[in-house]
Design a protein around this motif. Structure first.
Motif, PDB file in Angstrom:
ATOM      1  N   LEU A 354       5.531  -0.157   0.412  1.00 27.88           N
ATOM      2  CA  LEU A 354       4.380   0.407  -0.289  1.00 27.88           C
ATOM      3  C   LEU A 354       4.705   0.639  -1.761  1.00 27.88           C
ATOM      4  O   LEU A 354       3.900   0.305  -2.640  1.00 27.88           O
ATOM      5  CB  LEU A 354       3.975   1.724   0.381  1.00 27.88           C
ATOM      6  CG  LEU A 354       2.590   2.264   0.048  1.00 27.88           C
ATOM      7  CD1 LEU A 354       1.506   1.383   0.647  1.00 27.88           C
ATOM      8  CD2 LEU A 354       2.427   3.692   0.577  1.00 27.88           C
ATOM      9  N   ARG A 355       5.886   1.184  -2.044  1.00 26.65           N
ATOM     10  CA  ARG A 355       6.274   1.411  -3.440  1.00 26.65           C
ATOM     11  C   ARG A 355       6.392   0.103  -4.203  1.00 26.65           C
ATOM     12  O   ARG A 355       5.946  -0.026  -5.338  1.00 26.65           O
ATOM     13  CB  ARG A 355       7.605   2.166  -3.496  1.00 26.65           C
ATOM     14  CG  ARG A 355       7.504   3.629  -3.178  1.00 26.65           C
ATOM     15  CD  ARG A 355       8.804   4.360  -3.505  1.00 26.65           C
ATOM     16  NE  ARG A 355       9.885   4.108  -2.570  1.00 26.65           N
ATOM     17  CZ  ARG A 355      11.000   3.425  -2.840  1.00 26.65           C
ATOM     18  NH1 ARG A 355      11.159   2.879  -4.047  1.00 26.65           N
ATOM     19  NH2 ARG A 355      11.940   3.269  -1.929  1.00 26.65           N
ATOM     20  N   ASP A 356       7.028  -0.892  -3.574  1.00 25.91           N
ATOM     21  CA  ASP A 356       7.199  -2.178  -4.253  1.00 25.91           C
ATOM     22  C   ASP A 356       5.858  -2.865  -4.510  1.00 25.91           C
ATOM     23  O   ASP A 356       5.589  -3.361  -5.607  1.00 25.91           O
ATOM     24  CB  ASP A 356       8.096  -3.094  -3.417  1.00 25.91           C
ATOM     25  CG  ASP A 356       9.574  -2.722  -3.505  1.00 25.91           C
ATOM     26  OD1 ASP A 356       9.932  -1.880  -4.354  1.00 25.91           O
ATOM     27  OD2 ASP A 356      10.366  -3.282  -2.721  1.00 25.91           O
ATOM     28  N   LEU A 357       5.010  -2.900  -3.490  1.00 26.74           N
ATOM     29  CA  LEU A 357       3.741  -3.616  -3.621  1.00 26.74           C
ATOM     30  C   LEU A 357       2.762  -2.930  -4.558  1.00 26.74           C
ATOM     31  O   LEU A 357       1.831  -3.579  -5.064  1.00 26.74           O
ATOM     32  CB  LEU A 357       3.105  -3.811  -2.240  1.00 26.74           C
ATOM     33  CG  LEU A 357       3.744  -4.927  -1.404  1.00 26.74           C
ATOM     34  CD1 LEU A 357       3.332  -4.830   0.044  1.00 26.74           C
ATOM     35  CD2 LEU A 357       3.386  -6.295  -1.979  1.00 26.74           C
ATOM     36  N   ARG A 358       2.972  -1.652  -4.847  1.00 28.67           N
ATOM     37  CA  ARG A 358       2.086  -0.992  -5.809  1.00 28.67           C
ATOM     38  C   ARG A 358       2.209  -1.602  -7.197  1.00 28.67           C
ATOM     39  O   ARG A 358       1.297  -1.502  -8.021  1.00 28.67           O
ATOM     40  CB  ARG A 358       2.398   0.518  -5.866  1.00 28.67           C
ATOM     41  CG  ARG A 358       1.424   1.308  -6.742  1.00 28.67           C
ATOM     42  CD  ARG A 358      -0.010   1.134  -6.252  1.00 28.67           C
ATOM     43  NE  ARG A 358      -1.006   1.667  -7.151  1.00 28.67           N
ATOM     44  CZ  ARG A 358      -1.534   1.026  -8.189  1.00 28.67           C
ATOM     45  NH1 ARG A 358      -1.124  -0.217  -8.493  1.00 28.67           N
ATOM     46  NH2 ARG A 358      -2.460   1.574  -8.922  1.00 28.67           N
ATOM     47  N   SER A 359       3.317  -2.275  -7.461  1.00 29.96           N
ATOM     48  CA  SER A 359       3.511  -2.915  -8.770  1.00 29.96           C
ATOM     49  C   SER A 359       2.731  -4.217  -8.916  1.00 29.96           C
ATOM     50  O   SER A 359       2.545  -4.715 -10.027  1.00 29.96           O
ATOM     51  CB  SER A 359       4.992  -3.216  -8.992  1.00 29.96           C
ATOM     52  OG  SER A 359       5.433  -4.263  -8.121  1.00 29.96           O
ATOM     53  N   ALA A 360       2.268  -4.786  -7.793  1.00 32.08           N
ATOM     54  CA  ALA A 360       1.739  -6.154  -7.825  1.00 32.08           C
ATOM     55  C   ALA A 360       0.520  -6.306  -8.732  1.00 32.08           C
ATOM     56  O   ALA A 360       0.415  -7.265  -9.491  1.00 32.08           O
ATOM     57  CB  ALA A 360       1.408  -6.610  -6.406  1.00 32.08           C
ATOM     58  N   SER A 361      -0.406  -5.366  -8.674  1.00 33.35           N
ATOM     59  CA  SER A 361      -1.604  -5.476  -9.520  1.00 33.35           C
ATOM     60  C   SER A 361      -1.281  -5.286 -10.993  1.00 33.35           C
ATOM     61  O   SER A 361      -2.038  -5.726 -11.868  1.00 33.35           O
ATOM     62  CB  SER A 361      -2.659  -4.455  -9.084  1.00 33.35           C
ATOM     63  OG  SER A 361      -2.215  -3.134  -9.351  1.00 33.35           O
ATOM     64  N   LEU A 362      -0.156  -4.639 -11.288  1.00 30.16           N
ATOM     65  CA  LEU A 362       0.228  -4.355 -12.672  1.00 30.16           C
ATOM     66  C   LEU A 362       1.006  -5.507 -13.299  1.00 30.16           C
ATOM     67  O   LEU A 362       1.127  -5.573 -14.520  1.00 30.16           O
ATOM     68  CB  LEU A 362       1.097  -3.087 -12.725  1.00 30.16           C
ATOM     69  CG  LEU A 362       0.551  -1.850 -12.006  1.00 30.16           C
ATOM     70  CD1 LEU A 362       1.552  -0.707 -12.098  1.00 30.16           C
ATOM     71  CD2 LEU A 362      -0.792  -1.435 -12.594  1.00 30.16           C
ATOM     72  N   ASN A 363       1.540  -6.379 -12.462  1.00 27.87           N
ATOM     73  CA  ASN A 363       2.368  -7.490 -12.931  1.00 27.87           C
ATOM     74  C   ASN A 363       1.444  -8.580 -13.478  1.00 27.87           C
ATOM     75  O   ASN A 363       0.915  -9.395 -12.733  1.00 27.87           O
ATOM     76  CB  ASN A 363       3.202  -8.026 -11.760  1.00 27.87           C
ATOM     77  CG  ASN A 363       4.460  -8.702 -12.230  1.00 27.87           C
ATOM     78  OD1 ASN A 363       4.994  -8.370 -13.268  1.00 27.87           O
ATOM     79  ND2 ASN A 363       4.935  -9.644 -11.443  1.00 27.87           N
ATOM     80  N   TYR A 364       1.254  -8.610 -14.785  1.00 27.34           N
ATOM     81  CA  TYR A 364       0.141  -9.288 -15.453  1.00 27.34           C
ATOM     82  C   TYR A 364      -1.156  -8.731 -14.852  1.00 27.34           C
ATOM     83  O   TYR A 364      -1.691  -9.240 -13.874  1.00 27.34           O
ATOM     84  CB  TYR A 364       0.183 -10.810 -15.341  1.00 27.34           C
ATOM     85  CG  TYR A 364      -0.555 -11.461 -16.491  1.00 27.34           C
ATOM     86  CD1 TYR A 364       0.100 -11.721 -17.683  1.00 27.34           C
ATOM     87  CD2 TYR A 364      -1.904 -11.775 -16.401  1.00 27.34           C
ATOM     88  CE1 TYR A 364      -0.565 -12.286 -18.758  1.00 27.34           C
ATOM     89  CE2 TYR A 364      -2.575 -12.338 -17.473  1.00 27.34           C
ATOM     90  CZ  TYR A 364      -1.909 -12.594 -18.639  1.00 27.34           C
ATOM     91  OH  TYR A 364      -2.586 -13.140 -19.705  1.00 27.34           O
TER      92      TYR A 364
END
Length: 386
Positions: A354-364
């Motif tokens: 959950l912590r890792d995937l929260r970054s996905a929308s922010l990555n570009y």
């Protein structure tokens, strides 16, 4: 079928090393040096280097498969690998012959791990503009570049750096330049203490140095083409595969827990609420998988990837994968509850996913892609599909 020899065995070796060090690198926000060493040793850093230049001769399909496998263990390692492959593909397609002959065999041999320097304080993560300018004197290019985020940069052996083209008149005339670590003075600044993706070690770096003129990739001011044809497509394929692998690994661990003797004693496997949440999580991942392979097939078909329907498909993949993989893991947290959904010591590792995937929308950032897609949609009056 992949043409890469022993790809499964190579990935299994890297995954085993990654698993052994996973808890420590997440706890300490430390770069996964041991996993990188395994990527070097197995030849996987050369996955997309052509076979006649010493590499494994892999394809985007192999990248997608590899990123999914690595993502099941650690999303940071998978993303590090996918971004390296993105850089390799740009070199393979656009680099000067002299640079190719010098650099690609070294990448294939595991000697060069590539980092990407595309973020900038003034432009953020916007790929197609640059404030810092290249200085050219005869056949020497001088760089002075600060980047607030460079994934794995402290451990990279080489860098692909976006810079304003020499003599440019607008911020959109961007060049891509390769620099070996030995050609640069590198100063790190700040610490890396994020919520997730802790092992990616994406610290700020200040790079200064000089490189030969033939280290410009694809010609001065031509990064726009590279971004549309290679950087963007492979980023969206590789990132989405990493996110899907992470969410699929989380679901697999949950299912194994539920079907274990201890799980059968703790959970009611006939619960309609539990079954509905599992179904929803699986459905999200199946949808991402289908979109990923549709976009992959489009990239494999060749041709100009800048056409609006093709750009819309690739952007849709990134946005959808980033949202649905996170939502699937959130569904799983709700399904198994506090003990196995929220606590760090659960074998499901949902808290980490959950912590890792929260970054996905922010990555570009997805907001940036949604704006681009709105403009692209206005150009496609017939609503055609890739």
């Amino acid at each position: 079928m992949t043409a890469v020899p022993d790809l499964t065995a190579r990935l299994s070796e890297v995954s085993e090393v990654t698993e052994a060090h996973l808890a420590r690198v997440d706890r300490d926000a430390a770069f996964p040096v041991e996993a990188l060493d395994a990527l070097r040793r197995t030849g996987l850093l050369g996955l997309l280097v052509p076979a006649d230049e010493g590499g494994l001769g892999g394809s985007p399909r192999d990248l997608v498969a590899a990123a999914q496998v690595l993502g099941r263990t650690d999303m940071s390692v998978s993303m590090i690998f996918a971004m390296h492959c993105q850089q390799t593909a740009a070199l393979t397609r656009y680099a000067d012959d002299r640079l190719r002959k010098d650099l690609l065999p070294r990448v294939a041999a595991g000697e060069v791990y590539l980092a990407s320097v595309t973020t900038e304080t003034g432009t953020g993560g916007h790929l197609l503009s640059a404030d810092a300018k290249l200085d050219r004197d005869d056949d020497v290019l001088t760089l002075d570049r600060f980047a607030p985020i460079v994934t794995g940069g402290a451990h990279a052996d080489g860098f692909l750096v976006t810079m304003g083209a020499p003599g440019d008149t607008t911020a959109h005339e961007v060049s891509l330049v390769y620099a070996d670590r030995a050609q640069l003075t590198i100063e790190g600044s700040g610490d890396w203490q994020p919520m997730g993706m802790r092992a990616s070690h994406s610290v700020p770096l200040h790079l200064t140095g000089s490189v030969p003129g033939h280290h410009v990739i694809g010609g001065h001011g031509r990064f726009h083409d590279i971004a549309l044809q290679v950087f963007g497509p492979l980023a969206h394929l590789g990132w989405s595969a990493a996110w899907l692998g992470t969410a699929a690994g989380a679901l697999s661990r949950v299912l194994r827990l539920l079907r274990s003797p201890a799980g059968r004693g703790r959970f009611d496997l006939s619960s309609e609420l539990l079954l509905s949440r599992l179904a929803r999580a699986r459905r999200r991942l199946d949808a991402v998988h289908a979109l990923l392979h549709r976009a992959l097939a489009d990239v494999e078909s060749g041709g100009d990837l800048s056409r609006p329907p093709r750009q819309l498909l690739l952007n849709s993949l990134k946005v959808t994968a980033s949202e649905e993989c996170l939502a699937a893991v959130d569904d799983l947290v709700e399904a198994v509850g506090l003990r196995h959904g929220y606590l760090k010591d659960s074998p499901t590792r949902l808290e980490l996913a959950l912590r890792d995937l929260r970054s996905a929308s922010l990555n570009y950032h997805n907001d940036r892609l949604n704006l681009a897609d709105g403009r692209l949609a206005l150009r496609d009056l017939g609503v055609t599909f890739a």
